[in-house]
Design a protein around this motif. Structure first.
Motif, short mmCIF file in Angstrom:
data_model
loop_
_atom_site.label_atom_id
_atom_site.label_comp_id
_atom_site.label_asym_id
_atom_site.label_seq_id
_atom_site.Cartn_x
_atom_site.Cartn_y
_atom_site.Cartn_z
N ASN A 120 0.82 -1.21 0.00
CA ASN A 120 0.00 0.00 0.00
C ASN A 120 0.86 1.26 0.00
OD1 ASN A 120 -2.38 -1.39 -0.07
ND2 ASN A 120 -2.73 -1.28 2.14
N GLN A 121 1.96 1.24 0.72
CA GLN A 121 2.87 2.38 0.74
C GLN A 121 3.50 2.60 -0.64
OE1 GLN A 121 3.47 4.58 3.19
NE2 GLN A 121 2.02 3.55 4.52
N LEU A 122 3.86 1.50 -1.31
CA LEU A 122 4.42 1.62 -2.65
C LEU A 122 3.39 2.14 -3.64
CD1 LEU A 122 6.59 -1.63 -2.82
CD2 LEU A 122 7.42 0.73 -2.81
N LEU A 123 2.15 1.70 -3.51
CA LEU A 123 1.10 2.21 -4.39
C LEU A 123 0.84 3.69 -4.16
CD1 LEU A 123 -1.41 -0.77 -4.32
CD2 LEU A 123 0.04 -0.04 -6.23
N ALA A 124 0.95 4.14 -2.92
CA ALA A 124 0.80 5.57 -2.62
C ALA A 124 1.95 6.36 -3.25
CB ALA A 124 0.77 5.80 -1.12
N LEU A 125 3.15 5.79 -3.21
CA LEU A 125 4.28 6.44 -3.87
C LEU A 125 4.08 6.48 -5.38
CD1 LEU A 125 7.40 4.97 -2.00
CD2 LEU A 125 6.64 7.35 -2.03
N LEU A 126 3.50 5.43 -5.93
CA LEU A 126 3.24 5.36 -7.38
C LEU A 126 2.28 6.46 -7.81
CD1 LEU A 126 3.84 3.69 -9.91
CD2 LEU A 126 1.84 2.32 -9.36
N ARG A 127 1.28 6.75 -7.01
CA ARG A 127 0.32 7.81 -7.35
C ARG A 127 0.97 9.18 -7.34
NH1 ARG A 127 -3.00 6.08 -3.07
NH2 ARG A 127 -3.48 3.94 -3.59
N ASN A 128 1.95 9.39 -6.47
CA ASN A 128 2.60 10.69 -6.34
C ASN A 128 3.85 10.82 -7.19
OD1 ASN A 128 0.66 11.33 -4.44
ND2 ASN A 128 1.94 10.63 -2.74
N CYS A 129 4.14 9.82 -8.01
CA CYS A 129 5.36 9.81 -8.81
C CYS A 129 5.25 10.79 -9.98
CB CYS A 129 5.58 8.40 -9.32
SG CYS A 129 7.23 8.13 -9.91
N THR A 130 6.37 11.47 -10.30
CA THR A 130 6.37 12.45 -11.38
C THR A 130 7.11 11.96 -12.62
OG1 THR A 130 8.30 13.52 -10.40
CG2 THR A 130 6.14 14.40 -9.82
N SER A 131 8.23 11.28 -12.47
CA SER A 131 9.01 10.85 -13.64
C SER A 131 8.68 9.39 -14.00
CB SER A 131 10.51 10.99 -13.37
OG SER A 131 10.92 10.06 -12.40
N GLU A 132 8.88 9.07 -15.26
CA GLU A 132 8.57 7.73 -15.75
C GLU A 132 9.55 6.68 -15.21
OE1 GLU A 132 6.33 4.94 -17.34
OE2 GLU A 132 5.82 7.06 -17.40
N ALA A 133 10.81 7.04 -15.02
CA ALA A 133 11.80 6.09 -14.49
C ALA A 133 11.45 5.70 -13.05
CB ALA A 133 13.19 6.70 -14.55
N ARG A 135 8.46 5.82 -11.75
CA ARG A 135 7.22 5.04 -11.84
C ARG A 135 7.53 3.58 -12.18
NH1 ARG A 135 2.03 6.45 -12.31
NH2 ARG A 135 2.57 8.63 -12.56
N GLN A 136 8.44 3.35 -13.11
CA GLN A 136 8.81 1.98 -13.51
C GLN A 136 9.48 1.24 -12.36
OE1 GLN A 136 7.87 0.73 -16.33
NE2 GLN A 136 8.82 -1.26 -16.05
N ALA A 137 10.35 1.91 -11.62
CA ALA A 137 11.04 1.29 -10.48
C ALA A 137 10.05 0.90 -9.39
CB ALA A 137 12.11 2.22 -9.93
N ILE A 138 9.07 1.76 -9.13
CA ILE A 138 8.08 1.47 -8.09
C ILE A 138 7.16 0.33 -8.54
CG2 ILE A 138 6.09 2.42 -6.87
CD1 ILE A 138 7.60 5.10 -6.81
N GLN A 139 6.80 0.29 -9.82
CA GLN A 139 5.95 -0.80 -10.32
C GLN A 139 6.66 -2.14 -10.18
OE1 GLN A 139 4.92 0.44 -14.29
NE2 GLN A 139 3.00 1.37 -13.61
N GLU A 140 7.97 -2.17 -10.44
CA GLU A 140 8.73 -3.41 -10.26
C GLU A 140 8.77 -3.81 -8.80
OE1 GLU A 140 12.54 -2.79 -12.02
OE2 GLU A 140 11.73 -2.63 -14.04
N SER A 141 8.87 -2.85 -7.90
CA SER A 141 8.87 -3.14 -6.47
C SER A 141 7.53 -3.71 -6.03
CB SER A 141 9.18 -1.88 -5.65
OG SER A 141 10.46 -1.41 -5.93
#
Length: 167
Positions: A120-133, A135-141
């Motif tokens: 859930n914390q990673l998904l919250a970070l994904l929503r607030n992400c600005t750059s595509e790189a 976003r990709q790193a968080i999706q892999e996590s």
């Protein structure tokens, strides 16, 4: 035979000091919690909580700690945790606070909660992400947190059971 029931406290240690992670160890957390219990509940509370109190898990990078105590006296520990204002290690005091995330009856339930909490914390970070790189790193996590490994493990077990039945 009598089984002693325990309660496990999954807590997050919150600190603004960057040097805090380097000094975080189980002994410092153990001593700090016991000192706060003694301050809040006196000798009786300390004696009750000290019977089976231990630090089962500590991650210095994330600040996650798993505390264990007897079920009969877990409310003494629970009521003392908000009064922790600093952690003392190597003769230095670091301001911090304990955030109780979950109280469980087994370590396994705490682990399941921690996995769910981290995703859930990673998904919250994904929503607030600005750059595509990022976003990709968080999706892999997030994908690495899923239980894909268990599904593969169970499918291998089924294949081995089928081969044993054929023989």
């Amino acid at each position: 035979m009598v089984r002693f029931k325990n309660r496990y406290f999954l807590c997050e240690i919150i600190s603004d000091d960057s040097r805090f992670q380097q000094c975080l160890d189980e002994r410092a957390v153990h001593n700090t919690v016991k000192n706060v219990i003694a301050r809040m509940h006196g000798d009786f509370g300390l004696a009750c909580c000290s019977i089976a109190f231990s630090v089962k898990y500590l991650n210095a990078y994330t600040g996650i700690v798993l505390l264990c105590c007897r079920k009969d006296f877990h409310r003494l520990l629970w009521s003392s945790l908000p009064f922790i204002t600093y952690l003392e290690s190597r003769n230095q005091r670091y301001p911090c606070s304990f955030n109780t995330l979950h109280v469980g009856a087994t370590i396994r339930t705490c682990q399941k909660f921690l996995i769910h909490y981290n995703s859930n914390q990673l998904l919250a970070l994904l929503r607030n992400c600005t750059s595509e790189a990022d976003r990709q790193a968080i999706q892999e996590s997030v994908q690495s947190c899923m239980f894909v490994e268990e599904e593969q493990f169970h499918s291998k077990d089924e294949e081995s059971d089928d081969s044993m039945q054929m023989a």
